[in-house]
Motif scaffolding. Structure first.
Motif, PDB file in Angstrom:
ATOM      1  N   LEU A  14       5.929  33.881  39.497  1.00 19.43           N
ATOM      2  CA  LEU A  14       7.277  34.154  39.987  1.00 19.43           C
ATOM      3  C   LEU A  14       8.020  32.863  40.300  1.00 19.43           C
ATOM      4  O   LEU A  14       9.251  32.816  40.234  1.00 19.43           O
ATOM      5  CB  LEU A  14       7.223  35.056  41.225  1.00 19.43           C
ATOM      6  CG  LEU A  14       6.680  36.464  40.995  1.00 19.43           C
ATOM      7  CD1 LEU A  14       6.541  37.199  42.319  1.00 19.43           C
ATOM      8  CD2 LEU A  14       7.556  37.239  40.020  1.00 19.43           C
ATOM      9  N   GLN A  15       7.280  31.807  40.605  1.00 15.45           N
ATOM     10  CA  GLN A  15       7.872  30.500  40.892  1.00 15.45           C
ATOM     11  C   GLN A  15       8.103  29.674  39.621  1.00 15.45           C
ATOM     12  O   GLN A  15       8.682  28.595  39.683  1.00 15.45           O
ATOM     13  CB  GLN A  15       6.958  29.710  41.826  1.00 15.45           C
ATOM     14  CG  GLN A  15       6.682  30.384  43.141  1.00 15.45           C
ATOM     15  CD  GLN A  15       5.600  29.641  43.898  1.00 15.45           C
ATOM     16  OE1 GLN A  15       5.695  28.432  44.118  1.00 15.45           O
ATOM     17  NE2 GLN A  15       4.557  30.360  44.274  1.00 15.45           N
ATOM     18  N   ALA A  51      -3.174  11.360  36.722  1.00 12.03           N
ATOM     19  CA  ALA A  51      -3.282  11.343  38.181  1.00 12.03           C
ATOM     20  C   ALA A  51      -4.035  12.572  38.690  1.00 12.03           C
ATOM     21  O   ALA A  51      -4.803  12.489  39.651  1.00 12.03           O
ATOM     22  CB  ALA A  51      -1.898  11.268  38.820  1.00 12.03           C
ATOM     23  N   LEU A  52      -3.822  13.719  38.028  1.00 17.69           N
ATOM     24  CA  LEU A  52      -4.487  14.960  38.433  1.00 17.69           C
ATOM     25  C   LEU A  52      -5.834  15.160  37.736  1.00 17.69           C
ATOM     26  O   LEU A  52      -6.559  16.098  38.052  1.00 17.69           O
ATOM     27  CB  LEU A  52      -3.586  16.164  38.119  1.00 17.69           C
ATOM     28  CG  LEU A  52      -2.289  16.263  38.909  1.00 17.69           C
ATOM     29  CD1 LEU A  52      -1.404  17.369  38.339  1.00 17.69           C
ATOM     30  CD2 LEU A  52      -2.590  16.511  40.380  1.00 17.69           C
ATOM     31  N   ASP A  81      -4.033  24.295  37.356  1.00 18.46           N
ATOM     32  CA  ASP A  81      -3.046  24.527  36.297  1.00 18.46           C
ATOM     33  C   ASP A  81      -1.650  24.697  36.874  1.00 18.46           C
ATOM     34  O   ASP A  81      -0.681  24.171  36.327  1.00 18.46           O
ATOM     35  CB  ASP A  81      -3.443  25.758  35.471  1.00 18.46           C
ATOM     36  CG  ASP A  81      -4.767  25.537  34.759  1.00 18.46           C
ATOM     37  OD1 ASP A  81      -4.839  24.621  33.934  1.00 18.46           O
ATOM     38  OD2 ASP A  81      -5.723  26.268  35.067  1.00 18.46           O
ATOM     39  N   PHE A  82      -1.554  25.400  37.988  1.00 22.29           N
ATOM     40  CA  PHE A  82      -0.238  25.567  38.617  1.00 22.29           C
ATOM     41  C   PHE A  82       0.265  24.256  39.217  1.00 22.29           C
ATOM     42  O   PHE A  82       1.465  23.989  39.211  1.00 22.29           O
ATOM     43  CB  PHE A  82      -0.278  26.683  39.661  1.00 22.29           C
ATOM     44  CG  PHE A  82      -0.174  28.045  39.045  1.00 22.29           C
ATOM     45  CD1 PHE A  82       1.036  28.504  38.546  1.00 22.29           C
ATOM     46  CD2 PHE A  82      -1.293  28.864  38.927  1.00 22.29           C
ATOM     47  CE1 PHE A  82       1.143  29.753  37.959  1.00 22.29           C
ATOM     48  CE2 PHE A  82      -1.195  30.110  38.345  1.00 22.29           C
ATOM     49  CZ  PHE A  82       0.029  30.565  37.851  1.00 22.29           C
ATOM     50  N   LYS A  83      -0.640  23.433  39.706  1.00 24.14           N
ATOM     51  CA  LYS A  83      -0.240  22.127  40.238  1.00 24.14           C
ATOM     52  C   LYS A  83       0.350  21.265  39.113  1.00 24.14           C
ATOM     53  O   LYS A  83       1.387  20.612  39.292  1.00 24.14           O
ATOM     54  CB  LYS A  83      -1.444  21.441  40.882  1.00 24.14           C
ATOM     55  CG  LYS A  83      -1.092  20.195  41.648  1.00 24.14           C
ATOM     56  CD  LYS A  83      -2.281  19.687  42.440  1.00 24.14           C
ATOM     57  CE  LYS A  83      -1.877  18.525  43.308  1.00 24.14           C
ATOM     58  NZ  LYS A  83      -2.975  18.025  44.129  1.00 24.14           N
ATOM     59  N   LEU A  84      -0.288  21.288  37.944  1.00 24.31           N
ATOM     60  CA  LEU A  84       0.231  20.527  36.814  1.00 24.31           C
ATOM     61  C   LEU A  84       1.532  21.151  36.299  1.00 24.31           C
ATOM     62  O   LEU A  84       2.474  20.431  35.953  1.00 24.31           O
ATOM     63  CB  LEU A  84      -0.807  20.427  35.700  1.00 24.31           C
ATOM     64  CG  LEU A  84      -0.403  19.612  34.476  1.00 24.31           C
ATOM     65  CD1 LEU A  84       0.091  18.216  34.847  1.00 24.31           C
ATOM     66  CD2 LEU A  84      -1.580  19.531  33.497  1.00 24.31           C
ATOM     67  N   LYS A  86       3.781  22.621  38.018  1.00 22.56           N
ATOM     68  CA  LYS A  86       4.831  22.195  38.958  1.00 22.56           C
ATOM     69  C   LYS A  86       5.277  20.767  38.648  1.00 22.56           C
ATOM     70  O   LYS A  86       6.479  20.468  38.609  1.00 22.56           O
ATOM     71  CB  LYS A  86       4.332  22.294  40.397  1.00 22.56           C
ATOM     72  CG  LYS A  86       5.375  21.961  41.434  1.00 22.56           C
ATOM     73  CD  LYS A  86       4.808  22.176  42.834  1.00 22.56           C
ATOM     74  CE  LYS A  86       5.794  22.129  43.932  1.00 22.56           C
ATOM     75  NZ  LYS A  86       6.633  21.043  44.118  1.00 22.56           N
ATOM     76  N   ALA A  87       4.327  19.886  38.404  1.00 25.02           N
ATOM     77  CA  ALA A  87       4.664  18.499  38.063  1.00 25.02           C
ATOM     78  C   ALA A  87       5.452  18.442  36.756  1.00 25.02           C
ATOM     79  O   ALA A  87       6.429  17.677  36.645  1.00 25.02           O
ATOM     80  CB  ALA A  87       3.392  17.661  37.964  1.00 25.02           C
ATOM     81  N   ILE A  88       5.055  19.242  35.788  1.00 27.12           N
ATOM     82  CA  ILE A  88       5.759  19.285  34.501  1.00 27.12           C
ATOM     83  C   ILE A  88       7.190  19.772  34.708  1.00 27.12           C
ATOM     84  O   ILE A  88       8.136  19.187  34.174  1.00 27.12           O
ATOM     85  CB  ILE A  88       4.994  20.164  33.492  1.00 27.12           C
ATOM     86  CG1 ILE A  88       3.688  19.469  33.092  1.00 27.12           C
ATOM     87  CG2 ILE A  88       5.863  20.468  32.268  1.00 27.12           C
ATOM     88  CD1 ILE A  88       2.722  20.352  32.321  1.00 27.12           C
ATOM     89  N   GLU A  89       7.349  20.827  35.479  1.00 25.26           N
ATOM     90  CA  GLU A  89       8.688  21.360  35.759  1.00 25.26           C
ATOM     91  C   GLU A  89       9.587  20.295  36.383  1.00 25.26           C
ATOM     92  O   GLU A  89      10.762  20.194  36.039  1.00 25.26           O
ATOM     93  CB  GLU A  89       8.598  22.565  36.698  1.00 25.26           C
ATOM     94  CG  GLU A  89       8.078  23.813  36.043  1.00 25.26           C
ATOM     95  CD  GLU A  89       9.084  24.490  35.132  1.00 25.26           C
ATOM     96  OE1 GLU A  89      10.283  24.460  35.444  1.00 25.26           O
ATOM     97  OE2 GLU A  89       8.642  25.034  34.118  1.00 25.26           O
TER      98      GLU A  89
END
Length: 97
Positions: A14-15, A51-52, A81-84, A86-89
């Motif tokens: 949803l985010q 970094a991740l 996967d969601f952390k990456l 977010k970084a991509i976004e």
């Protein structure tokens, strides 16, 4: 890092309106003005991946970047996967000031 349930993944998505979940992975496609802009974003994403210590499956054709995120060691999607994503976004679609 544990594999997330489909319910948890759908809730997190949803985010991330640009992303879809299928075949045990997150998928997104981004279009840029030209190849140079696309490649520049890929370079910036690469630094976040390092970094991740988490790396996408991705392809680039001219100005289109297609990304798949999954945690291979868990055979599915994890918080990593969601952390990456977010970084991509943040790189691909920076917030307007």
């Amino acid at each position: 890092m544990n594999k997330l349930s489909e319910q948890d993944i759908e809730k997190q998505l949803l985010q991330f309106p640009e992303w879809e979940y299928y075949e045990d992975a997150l998928h997104a496609e981004f279009e840029f003005e030209n190849f140079k802009d696309c490649f520049s974003a890929m370079s910036r994403i690469a630094f976040e991946c390092e970094a991740l210590n988490h790396h996408p499956e991705w392809t680039n054709v001219y100005n289109i970047l297609t990304i798949t995120l999954t945690t291979h060691s868990e055979n599915g999607v994890t918080a990593k996967d969601f952390k990456l994503a977010k970084a991509i976004e943040e790189i691909v679609e920076p917030e307007e000031d």
